[in-house]
Write a protein that holds these residues in place. Sequence first.
Motif, PDB file in Angstrom:
ATOM      1  N   PHE A  27       2.783  -9.751  60.336  1.00  0.00           N
ATOM      2  CA  PHE A  27       3.527 -10.996  60.249  1.00  0.00           C
ATOM      3  C   PHE A  27       4.323 -11.002  58.949  1.00  0.00           C
ATOM      4  O   PHE A  27       3.751 -10.947  57.858  1.00  0.00           O
ATOM      5  CB  PHE A  27       2.578 -12.196  60.336  1.00  0.00           C
ATOM      6  CG  PHE A  27       1.937 -12.315  61.690  1.00  0.00           C
ATOM      7  CD1 PHE A  27       2.564 -13.014  62.704  1.00  0.00           C
ATOM      8  CD2 PHE A  27       0.728 -11.691  61.961  1.00  0.00           C
ATOM      9  CE1 PHE A  27       1.986 -13.110  63.973  1.00  0.00           C
ATOM     10  CE2 PHE A  27       0.140 -11.775  63.219  1.00  0.00           C
ATOM     11  CZ  PHE A  27       0.778 -12.481  64.226  1.00  0.00           C
ATOM     12  N   VAL A  28       5.623 -11.057  59.093  1.00  0.00           N
ATOM     13  CA  VAL A  28       6.541 -10.903  57.973  1.00  0.00           C
ATOM     14  C   VAL A  28       6.753 -12.241  57.271  1.00  0.00           C
ATOM     15  O   VAL A  28       6.938 -13.271  57.911  1.00  0.00           O
ATOM     16  CB  VAL A  28       7.891 -10.351  58.478  1.00  0.00           C
ATOM     17  CG1 VAL A  28       8.958 -10.402  57.392  1.00  0.00           C
ATOM     18  CG2 VAL A  28       7.711  -8.931  59.009  1.00  0.00           C
ATOM     19  N   ASP A  29       6.743 -12.234  55.934  1.00  0.00           N
ATOM     20  CA  ASP A  29       7.223 -13.352  55.123  1.00  0.00           C
ATOM     21  C   ASP A  29       8.569 -12.942  54.526  1.00  0.00           C
ATOM     22  O   ASP A  29       8.793 -11.760  54.243  1.00  0.00           O
ATOM     23  CB  ASP A  29       6.243 -13.671  53.993  1.00  0.00           C
ATOM     24  CG  ASP A  29       4.973 -14.335  54.497  1.00  0.00           C
ATOM     25  OD1 ASP A  29       5.002 -14.941  55.589  1.00  0.00           O
ATOM     26  OD2 ASP A  29       3.950 -14.245  53.797  1.00  0.00           O
ATOM     27  N   TRP A  30       9.452 -13.904  54.320  1.00  0.00           N
ATOM     28  CA  TRP A  30      10.759 -13.564  53.767  1.00  0.00           C
ATOM     29  C   TRP A  30      10.603 -12.999  52.357  1.00  0.00           C
ATOM     30  O   TRP A  30       9.857 -13.554  51.542  1.00  0.00           O
ATOM     31  CB  TRP A  30      11.668 -14.792  53.726  1.00  0.00           C
ATOM     32  CG  TRP A  30      11.964 -15.349  55.085  1.00  0.00           C
ATOM     33  CD1 TRP A  30      11.639 -16.582  55.561  1.00  0.00           C
ATOM     34  CD2 TRP A  30      12.662 -14.682  56.147  1.00  0.00           C
ATOM     35  NE1 TRP A  30      12.067 -16.734  56.849  1.00  0.00           N
ATOM     36  CE2 TRP A  30      12.702 -15.579  57.246  1.00  0.00           C
ATOM     37  CE3 TRP A  30      13.241 -13.427  56.297  1.00  0.00           C
ATOM     38  CZ2 TRP A  30      13.304 -15.250  58.459  1.00  0.00           C
ATOM     39  CZ3 TRP A  30      13.834 -13.099  57.503  1.00  0.00           C
ATOM     40  CH2 TRP A  30      13.869 -14.000  58.562  1.00  0.00           C
ATOM     41  N   PRO A  31      11.289 -11.907  52.053  1.00  0.00           N
ATOM     42  CA  PRO A  31      11.247 -11.375  50.685  1.00  0.00           C
ATOM     43  C   PRO A  31      11.807 -12.401  49.700  1.00  0.00           C
ATOM     44  O   PRO A  31      12.590 -13.268  50.082  1.00  0.00           O
ATOM     45  CB  PRO A  31      12.162 -10.137  50.763  1.00  0.00           C
ATOM     46  CG  PRO A  31      12.219  -9.786  52.216  1.00  0.00           C
ATOM     47  CD  PRO A  31      12.116 -11.084  52.954  1.00  0.00           C
ATOM     48  N   PRO A  32      11.394 -12.352  48.439  1.00  0.00           N
ATOM     49  CA  PRO A  32      11.958 -13.261  47.441  1.00  0.00           C
ATOM     50  C   PRO A  32      13.485 -13.207  47.470  1.00  0.00           C
ATOM     51  O   PRO A  32      14.073 -12.118  47.543  1.00  0.00           O
ATOM     52  CB  PRO A  32      11.397 -12.727  46.122  1.00  0.00           C
ATOM     53  CG  PRO A  32      10.125 -12.047  46.510  1.00  0.00           C
ATOM     54  CD  PRO A  32      10.387 -11.438  47.854  1.00  0.00           C
ATOM     55  N   TYR A  33      14.108 -14.372  47.423  1.00  0.00           N
ATOM     56  CA  TYR A  33      15.563 -14.438  47.552  1.00  0.00           C
ATOM     57  C   TYR A  33      16.243 -13.852  46.316  1.00  0.00           C
ATOM     58  O   TYR A  33      15.962 -14.252  45.186  1.00  0.00           O
ATOM     59  CB  TYR A  33      15.993 -15.884  47.755  1.00  0.00           C
ATOM     60  CG  TYR A  33      17.482 -16.050  47.926  1.00  0.00           C
ATOM     61  CD1 TYR A  33      18.148 -15.392  48.958  1.00  0.00           C
ATOM     62  CD2 TYR A  33      18.215 -16.849  47.059  1.00  0.00           C
ATOM     63  CE1 TYR A  33      19.522 -15.535  49.125  1.00  0.00           C
ATOM     64  CE2 TYR A  33      19.587 -17.000  47.222  1.00  0.00           C
ATOM     65  CZ  TYR A  33      20.237 -16.337  48.252  1.00  0.00           C
ATOM     66  OH  TYR A  33      21.592 -16.473  48.403  1.00  0.00           O
ATOM     67  N   LYS A  34      17.136 -12.899  46.543  1.00  0.00           N
ATOM     68  CA  LYS A  34      17.860 -12.231  45.451  1.00  0.00           C
ATOM     69  C   LYS A  34      19.363 -12.309  45.653  1.00  0.00           C
ATOM     70  O   LYS A  34      20.099 -11.385  45.308  1.00  0.00           O
ATOM     71  CB  LYS A  34      17.405 -10.771  45.334  1.00  0.00           C
ATOM     72  CG  LYS A  34      15.937 -10.628  44.944  1.00  0.00           C
ATOM     73  CD  LYS A  34      15.544  -9.176  44.782  1.00  0.00           C
ATOM     74  CE  LYS A  34      14.077  -9.066  44.366  1.00  0.00           C
ATOM     75  NZ  LYS A  34      13.660  -7.634  44.211  1.00  0.00           N
ATOM     76  N   GLY A  35      19.818 -13.407  46.238  1.00  0.00           N
ATOM     77  CA  GLY A  35      21.254 -13.617  46.372  1.00  0.00           C
ATOM     78  C   GLY A  35      21.876 -13.089  47.645  1.00  0.00           C
ATOM     79  O   GLY A  35      23.107 -13.051  47.759  1.00  0.00           O
ATOM     80  N   GLU A  36      21.069 -12.708  48.626  1.00  0.00           N
ATOM     81  CA  GLU A  36      21.624 -12.218  49.893  1.00  0.00           C
ATOM     82  C   GLU A  36      22.485 -13.311  50.539  1.00  0.00           C
ATOM     83  O   GLU A  36      22.094 -14.480  50.582  1.00  0.00           O
ATOM     84  CB  GLU A  36      20.512 -11.814  50.849  1.00  0.00           C
ATOM     85  CG  GLU A  36      19.711 -10.595  50.400  1.00  0.00           C
ATOM     86  CD  GLU A  36      18.555 -10.926  49.473  1.00  0.00           C
ATOM     87  OE1 GLU A  36      17.817 -10.008  49.086  1.00  0.00           O
ATOM     88  OE2 GLU A  36      18.400 -12.120  49.127  1.00  0.00           O
ATOM     89  N   GLN A  37      23.636 -12.911  51.061  1.00  0.00           N
ATOM     90  CA  GLN A  37      24.574 -13.869  51.643  1.00  0.00           C
ATOM     91  C   GLN A  37      24.782 -13.687  53.142  1.00  0.00           C
ATOM     92  O   GLN A  37      25.436 -14.517  53.772  1.00  0.00           O
ATOM     93  CB  GLN A  37      25.940 -13.763  50.932  1.00  0.00           C
ATOM     94  CG  GLN A  37      25.891 -14.109  49.463  1.00  0.00           C
ATOM     95  CD  GLN A  37      25.431 -15.532  49.207  1.00  0.00           C
ATOM     96  OE1 GLN A  37      25.953 -16.482  49.803  1.00  0.00           O
ATOM     97  NE2 GLN A  37      24.455 -15.700  48.329  1.00  0.00           N
ATOM     98  N   THR A  38      24.261 -12.635  53.714  1.00  0.00           N
ATOM     99  CA  THR A  38      24.433 -12.383  55.143  1.00  0.00           C
ATOM    100  C   THR A  38      23.088 -12.059  55.776  1.00  0.00           C
ATOM    101  O   THR A  38      22.127 -11.660  55.094  1.00  0.00           O
ATOM    102  CB  THR A  38      25.388 -11.204  55.396  1.00  0.00           C
ATOM    103  OG1 THR A  38      24.774  -9.980  54.928  1.00  0.00           O
ATOM    104  CG2 THR A  38      26.729 -11.406  54.690  1.00  0.00           C
TER     105      THR A  38
END
Length: 207
Positions: A27-38
């Motif tokens: 079960f995947v958790d979202w990786p820490p946000y690092k500025g992804e835009q797409t």
Amino acid sequence: MIYVLPGMGADHRMYPPPWDSLPDCTFVDWPPYKGEQTLAEVAKAVVRKYALQPNAWLIGSSLGGMVACEIAKVFPVRGLILVGSAKTKGEVSALFSWLSPFLDLTPVSFIQQLAGKVPAELTQMFKDSDPAFIRAMCRAIVSWEGFAHQKIELHRIHGKSDLVIPLPVGVQRVLTGGHLIALTHAEECVAFVREIIADNPSREKHN
């Protein structure tokens, strides 16, 4: 192998039992946000963080299904199962397009507080999520190219009362629920997943 991706603002808690009964499942958790835009950038971050194994099943709800579609464009997968998700931006409610110009003005933290009307588990997930990630993903959905890969098996289960992604054409299993069927109709969703996997046993692929 099975990888299960959550919806926007959610994590693995979106999948209560009997989801945990699926074999060889992560079960995947979202990786820490690092500025992804797409969505494509988020897909690459998921592949890196979880060191995805090739030729696995990808299951995704809402945003998770769309990111799963992006993973399938660049990574060998066994098949896709969308649980209350979309394969094109045209399937998503027009509300997303309407809100897009106002995302910088809308206090997402305030929207998170309003989530109290949804199940308590999802309320806490939404409160814990990163507002910057939510803003970026709302924009990403509006500009998403969608998924049209004809060689990859794609299966869909959906709620007929879904207001976020109104019931699309071509869904194989329709439930009486809304957008959160992975949480509210867990048993029916897991039964559908088991049927699909049983009907499509694993086999080696050479890409």
